[in-house]
Write a protein that holds these residues in place. Structure first.
Motif, PDB file in Angstrom:
ATOM      1  N   VAL A 105       0.861  -1.175   0.000  1.00 57.99           N
ATOM      2  CA  VAL A 105       0.000   0.000   0.000  1.00 57.99           C
ATOM      3  C   VAL A 105       0.899   1.228   0.000  1.00 57.99           C
ATOM      4  O   VAL A 105       1.754   1.374   0.869  1.00 57.99           O
ATOM      5  CB  VAL A 105      -0.925   0.005   1.238  1.00 57.99           C
ATOM      6  CG1 VAL A 105      -1.756   1.259   1.280  1.00 57.99           C
ATOM      7  CG2 VAL A 105      -1.801  -1.228   1.256  1.00 57.99           C
ATOM      8  N   SER A 106       0.719   2.088  -0.977  1.00 59.01           N
ATOM      9  CA  SER A 106       1.544   3.289  -1.077  1.00 59.01           C
ATOM     10  C   SER A 106       1.014   4.350  -0.118  1.00 59.01           C
ATOM     11  O   SER A 106      -0.108   4.843  -0.273  1.00 59.01           O
ATOM     12  CB  SER A 106       1.524   3.818  -2.508  1.00 59.01           C
ATOM     13  OG  SER A 106       2.175   5.052  -2.566  1.00 59.01           O
ATOM     14  N   LEU A 107       1.823   4.709   0.879  1.00 60.67           N
ATOM     15  CA  LEU A 107       1.409   5.722   1.845  1.00 60.67           C
ATOM     16  C   LEU A 107       1.270   7.088   1.194  1.00 60.67           C
ATOM     17  O   LEU A 107       0.413   7.882   1.572  1.00 60.67           O
ATOM     18  CB  LEU A 107       2.406   5.778   3.001  1.00 60.67           C
ATOM     19  CG  LEU A 107       2.443   4.544   3.891  1.00 60.67           C
ATOM     20  CD1 LEU A 107       3.540   4.674   4.928  1.00 60.67           C
ATOM     21  CD2 LEU A 107       1.112   4.311   4.553  1.00 60.67           C
ATOM     22  N   VAL A 108       2.090   7.356   0.182  1.00 60.75           N
ATOM     23  CA  VAL A 108       2.020   8.641  -0.512  1.00 60.75           C
ATOM     24  C   VAL A 108       0.679   8.785  -1.227  1.00 60.75           C
ATOM     25  O   VAL A 108       0.020   9.821  -1.130  1.00 60.75           O
ATOM     26  CB  VAL A 108       3.198   8.785  -1.507  1.00 60.75           C
ATOM     27  CG1 VAL A 108       3.034  10.025  -2.360  1.00 60.75           C
ATOM     28  CG2 VAL A 108       4.509   8.814  -0.757  1.00 60.75           C
ATOM     29  N   SER A 109       0.241   7.728  -1.924  1.00 61.20           N
ATOM     30  CA  SER A 109      -1.044   7.824  -2.614  1.00 61.20           C
ATOM     31  C   SER A 109      -2.202   7.916  -1.625  1.00 61.20           C
ATOM     32  O   SER A 109      -3.187   8.617  -1.879  1.00 61.20           O
ATOM     33  CB  SER A 109      -1.246   6.648  -3.565  1.00 61.20           C
ATOM     34  OG  SER A 109      -1.331   5.443  -2.853  1.00 61.20           O
ATOM     35  N   LEU A 110      -2.103   7.236  -0.493  1.00 59.08           N
ATOM     36  CA  LEU A 110      -3.148   7.360   0.529  1.00 59.08           C
ATOM     37  C   LEU A 110      -3.219   8.783   1.076  1.00 59.08           C
ATOM     38  O   LEU A 110      -4.309   9.335   1.270  1.00 59.08           O
ATOM     39  CB  LEU A 110      -2.901   6.379   1.672  1.00 59.08           C
ATOM     40  CG  LEU A 110      -3.168   4.913   1.390  1.00 59.08           C
ATOM     41  CD1 LEU A 110      -2.780   4.067   2.593  1.00 59.08           C
ATOM     42  CD2 LEU A 110      -4.614   4.675   1.028  1.00 59.08           C
ATOM     43  N   LEU A 111      -2.056   9.390   1.338  1.00 55.30           N
ATOM     44  CA  LEU A 111      -2.031  10.767   1.838  1.00 55.30           C
ATOM     45  C   LEU A 111      -2.581  11.744   0.804  1.00 55.30           C
ATOM     46  O   LEU A 111      -3.314  12.677   1.147  1.00 55.30           O
ATOM     47  CB  LEU A 111      -0.619  11.158   2.243  1.00 55.30           C
ATOM     48  CG  LEU A 111      -0.094  10.526   3.534  1.00 55.30           C
ATOM     49  CD1 LEU A 111       1.365  10.858   3.731  1.00 55.30           C
ATOM     50  CD2 LEU A 111      -0.910  10.987   4.717  1.00 55.30           C
ATOM     51  N   LEU A 112      -2.240  11.528  -0.469  1.00 53.69           N
ATOM     52  CA  LEU A 112      -2.766  12.400  -1.523  1.00 53.69           C
ATOM     53  C   LEU A 112      -4.276  12.292  -1.632  1.00 53.69           C
ATOM     54  O   LEU A 112      -4.964  13.293  -1.826  1.00 53.69           O
ATOM     55  CB  LEU A 112      -2.111  12.086  -2.862  1.00 53.69           C
ATOM     56  CG  LEU A 112      -0.665  12.519  -3.016  1.00 53.69           C
ATOM     57  CD1 LEU A 112      -0.080  12.031  -4.322  1.00 53.69           C
ATOM     58  CD2 LEU A 112      -0.552  14.035  -2.922  1.00 53.69           C
ATOM     59  N   GLY A 128      -9.273  14.907  -0.744  1.00 52.56           N
ATOM     60  CA  GLY A 128     -10.660  14.638  -0.419  1.00 52.56           C
ATOM     61  C   GLY A 128     -11.307  13.687  -1.397  1.00 52.56           C
ATOM     62  O   GLY A 128     -12.517  13.572  -1.461  1.00 52.56           O
ATOM     63  N   SER A 129     -10.486  12.954  -2.149  1.00 55.37           N
ATOM     64  CA  SER A 129     -11.004  12.010  -3.129  1.00 55.37           C
ATOM     65  C   SER A 129     -11.583  10.802  -2.413  1.00 55.37           C
ATOM     66  O   SER A 129     -10.955  10.207  -1.555  1.00 55.37           O
ATOM     67  CB  SER A 129      -9.875  11.565  -4.065  1.00 55.37           C
ATOM     68  OG  SER A 129     -10.327  10.536  -4.908  1.00 55.37           O
ATOM     69  N   GLY A 130     -12.792  10.428  -2.772  1.00 56.31           N
ATOM     70  CA  GLY A 130     -13.458   9.296  -2.133  1.00 56.31           C
ATOM     71  C   GLY A 130     -13.201   8.001  -2.862  1.00 56.31           C
ATOM     72  O   GLY A 130     -13.747   6.969  -2.515  1.00 56.31           O
TER      73      GLY A 130
END
Length: 148
Positions: free
Chosen positions: A133-140, A145-147
């Protein structure tokens, strides 16, 4: 003659220290021969943060390491070979995931054991895989605010 013998003694000491340092480095990094272990394979969508030599753990205990990583050009997945210490039997319905040691820690390969009474044979494929799981993509996603 004494200068020559002194140089030989000092050279021998330097060589002995170098060999000792290499042995210590190999022990600390977990470099070992594949004797006393058996291979298993798995195919991941993403191996972010995992490379050859990465720990393979079961219940938080190191039981092996990643031996090879290759890109399968037909499926575009990362085909991985891991080695597991002899004497550690893994149920054939187990899962293999890429886990993180924390926000700033590195990744490792974790085996989540199943409940099957049958065990993996050497060179078997673990089919239940979960990629990193990419933490950077989760933070972005969180910041934007993307659902999705």
């Amino acid at each position: 003659m004494t200068q020559n013998s002194t140089e030989i003694v000092v050279g021998g000491l330097v060589l002995a220290v170098a060999v000792g340092f290499l042995a210590y480095a190999a022990q600390v990094t977990g470099v070992q021969s594949s004797a006393g272990s058996y291979p298993l394979t798995a195919s991941f969508r993403s191996l972010e943060g995992v490379s050859v030599g990465t720990d393979v753990r079961l219940a938080g205990v190191k039981i092996g390491s990643v031996n090879s990583v290759d890109l399968n050009t037909e499926t575009f997945r990362a085909d991985t070979v891991i080695s597991v210490k002899d004497g550690i039997e893994i149920p054939d319905d187990s899962a293999i995931t890429i886990a993180s040691e924390g926000l700033l820690g590195g990744n490792f390969v974790e085996i989540v054991p199943g409940g099957s009474p049958f065990m993996f044979e050497p060179s078997s494929e673990i089919e239940d895989t979960q990629s990193a799981v990419s933490l950077v993509s989760l933070l972005l996603k969180f910041v934007s605010g993307s659902g999705e």
